[in-house]
Design a protein around this motif. Structure first.
Motif, mmCIF file in Angstrom:
data_model
loop_
_atom_site.group_PDB
_atom_site.id
_atom_site.type_symbol
_atom_site.label_atom_id
_atom_site.label_comp_id
_atom_site.label_asym_id
_atom_site.label_seq_id
_atom_site.Cartn_x
_atom_site.Cartn_y
_atom_site.Cartn_z
ATOM 1 N N ASP A 38 63.468 43.374 19.973
ATOM 2 C CA ASP A 38 64.760 44.057 19.841
ATOM 3 C C ASP A 38 65.819 43.377 20.711
ATOM 4 O O ASP A 38 66.968 43.201 20.292
ATOM 5 C CB ASP A 38 64.630 45.524 20.241
ATOM 6 C CG ASP A 38 63.818 46.328 19.234
ATOM 7 O OD1 ASP A 38 63.631 45.834 18.104
ATOM 8 O OD2 ASP A 38 63.376 47.437 19.587
ATOM 9 N N GLU A 39 65.412 42.997 21.933
ATOM 10 C CA GLU A 39 66.358 42.341 22.835
ATOM 11 C C GLU A 39 66.789 40.985 22.281
ATOM 12 O O GLU A 39 67.962 40.605 22.394
ATOM 13 C CB GLU A 39 65.727 42.170 24.220
ATOM 14 C CG GLU A 39 65.566 43.488 24.981
ATOM 15 C CD GLU A 39 64.886 43.304 26.319
ATOM 16 O OE1 GLU A 39 64.270 42.229 26.539
ATOM 17 O OE2 GLU A 39 64.950 44.225 27.147
ATOM 18 N N ILE B 34 75.224 39.936 20.055
ATOM 19 C CA ILE B 34 76.214 39.811 21.132
ATOM 20 C C ILE B 34 77.130 38.614 20.868
ATOM 21 O O ILE B 34 78.354 38.702 21.029
ATOM 22 C CB ILE B 34 75.503 39.664 22.493
ATOM 23 C CG1 ILE B 34 74.897 41.018 22.914
ATOM 24 C CG2 ILE B 34 76.465 39.155 23.565
ATOM 25 C CD1 ILE B 34 73.952 40.912 24.093
ATOM 26 N N GLU C 86 72.298 49.780 25.673
ATOM 27 C CA GLU C 86 71.587 49.238 24.519
ATOM 28 C C GLU C 86 71.587 47.720 24.489
ATOM 29 O O GLU C 86 70.627 47.106 24.017
ATOM 30 C CB GLU C 86 72.201 49.797 23.228
ATOM 31 C CG GLU C 86 72.035 51.305 23.072
ATOM 32 C CD GLU C 86 72.372 51.760 21.668
ATOM 33 O OE1 GLU C 86 71.959 51.086 20.704
ATOM 34 O OE2 GLU C 86 73.069 52.781 21.545
ATOM 35 N N PHE C 87 72.672 47.088 24.974
ATOM 36 C CA PHE C 87 72.745 45.629 24.845
ATOM 37 C C PHE C 87 72.693 44.875 26.170
ATOM 38 O O PHE C 87 72.360 43.687 26.181
ATOM 39 C CB PHE C 87 74.004 45.219 24.071
ATOM 40 C CG PHE C 87 75.312 45.668 24.672
ATOM 41 C CD1 PHE C 87 75.930 44.948 25.678
ATOM 42 C CD2 PHE C 87 75.943 46.816 24.210
ATOM 43 C CE1 PHE C 87 77.137 45.346 26.219
ATOM 44 C CE2 PHE C 87 77.147 47.234 24.746
ATOM 45 C CZ PHE C 87 77.748 46.498 25.751
ATOM 46 N N TRP D 121 69.388 41.352 19.820
ATOM 47 C CA TRP D 121 70.684 41.641 20.425
ATOM 48 C C TRP D 121 71.423 40.361 20.831
ATOM 49 O O TRP D 121 72.659 40.336 20.831
ATOM 50 C CB TRP D 121 70.519 42.538 21.654
ATOM 51 C CG TRP D 121 70.632 43.994 21.350
ATOM 52 C CD1 TRP D 121 69.667 44.949 21.470
ATOM 53 C CD2 TRP D 121 71.801 44.670 20.876
ATOM 54 N NE1 TRP D 121 70.161 46.168 21.091
ATOM 55 C CE2 TRP D 121 71.469 46.030 20.716
ATOM 56 C CE3 TRP D 121 73.098 44.255 20.563
ATOM 57 C CZ2 TRP D 121 72.383 46.979 20.264
ATOM 58 C CZ3 TRP D 121 74.006 45.198 20.106
ATOM 59 C CH2 TRP D 121 73.655 46.538 19.963
#
Length: 323
Positions: free
Chosen positions: A78-79, A86, A132-133, A82
């Motif tokens: 998930d990261e 981003i 979250e980010f 991101w």
């Protein structure tokens, strides 16, 4: 797997000498299973990369097989998603500055105080909180880019809004603390605009300050000479000690919200908050309680004499009106 374990063990047995010292090597492996339905080389490498990140997080010299349902691997994946999101958000100018007021409990206070916060506007227009980010940004080294974006854009706001006379706090990541160019960058940005630098302060987490103690001390001293103050954020959550407090000339201790929430009916939390507040005042520092959400918590903090309070009870984060 036997072949991979043998390769890891063989590398582990290797030694080399440098300046009369003997060094050994360690290696981490991320493994993904190939099957007939896998045709995307990018997906295959991403799975192996995700597994390798987790192997390294286990302390190194480990082997991790990619499993789609593995909780830790899901989090890493998930990261990693991101990271791309981003980058796209920066290109599309979808990051926004918000602010939340820190309310002074002293009736003599005349200046308004705010903390600058970062928000992301999703592709669907929904506002996404940094929780979250930012973990992905910190893991993959993007946090300093956020710090510099916030500083540039907020300093430009101060320059174009002279009617706003409030004082503002900006968060700095641990990576920025350890970057020797951070102080020069901040001072260069200040030099491009017209506002009193004493109106701004920086918040650094207690854990990040301890991890980069020497760098943090140099940064605080370099900016303090220009009237810029610092606060230790999430105080009490990390390894609080008198030793590093003597080295870091911070002006504020920000009491971690974990202790503030429910302190009105939890004697242990109340005692911790009172101890941090007393310590702060004895050392000549002002105290800020964050995440204040009930009138009962606010009453406890008022009776205690805490200098500032911050939380949804008093003021919810709102967009900074840049235009």
């Amino acid at each position: 797997m036997d072949h991979i374990q043998g390769l890891r063990d063989e590398i582990g047995r290797f030694r080399f000498e440098w300046d009369d010292k003997v060094f050994r090597l360690g290696v981490s492996f991320g493994v993904t299973e190939l099957h007939g339905g896998m045709v995307d080389i990018g997906e295959i490498l991403a799975q192996a990369d995700t597994a390798c990140y987790h192997a390294k997080s286990l302390g190194g010299n480990a082997i991790q097989v990619y499993e789609k349902t593995h909780p830790a691997l899901q989090k890493i994946n998930d990261e990693m998603q991101w990271v791309g999101a981003i980058t796209k958000a920066f290109e599309a100018h979808r990051f926004m500055l918000y602010r939340q007021q820190k309310v002074a409990l002293s009736p003599d206070a005349s200046t308004s105080h705010y903390e600058i916060l970062l928000r992301l506007r999703g592709e669907d227009g929904a506002i996404i909180s940094p929780g979250e980010f930012l973990p992905a940004a910190e893991r993959y080294g993007l946090a300093p880019s956020f710090d510099r974006w916030v500083i540039r854009n907020f300093f430009a706001y101060l320059d174009t809004h002279p009617e706003d006379e409030a004082s503002y706090a900006i968060n700095l990541s641990g990576r920025s603390l350890s970057d020797p160019g951070t102080a020069e960058f901040i001072l260069d940005e200040i030099g491009q605009y017209h506002f009193d630098p004493a109106r701004i302060s920086f918040e650094v987490t207690e854990t990040a300050a301890i991890d980069s103690l020497d760098s943090c001390e140099k940064l605080i001293l370099a900016l303090k000479s220009h009237g810029i103050l610092f606060a230790l954020d999430d105080f009490g959550k990390g390894q609080s000690s008198f030793g590093y407090l003597k080295r870091l000339p911070v002006a504020y201790l920000k009491i971690d919200g974990e202790f503030v929430r429910g302190m009105d009916h939890d004697r242990e939390k109340l005692a911790i908050v009172k101890a941090i507040h007393t310590l702060g005042h004895e050392l000549g520092k002002q105290t800020i309680a964050e995440q204040v959400e009930t009138e009962a918590e606010l009453n406890c903090l008022e009776e205690m004499g805490v200098d500032f309070v911050q939380g949804y009870l008093l003021h919810r984060p709102a967009p900074l009106l840049v235009n």
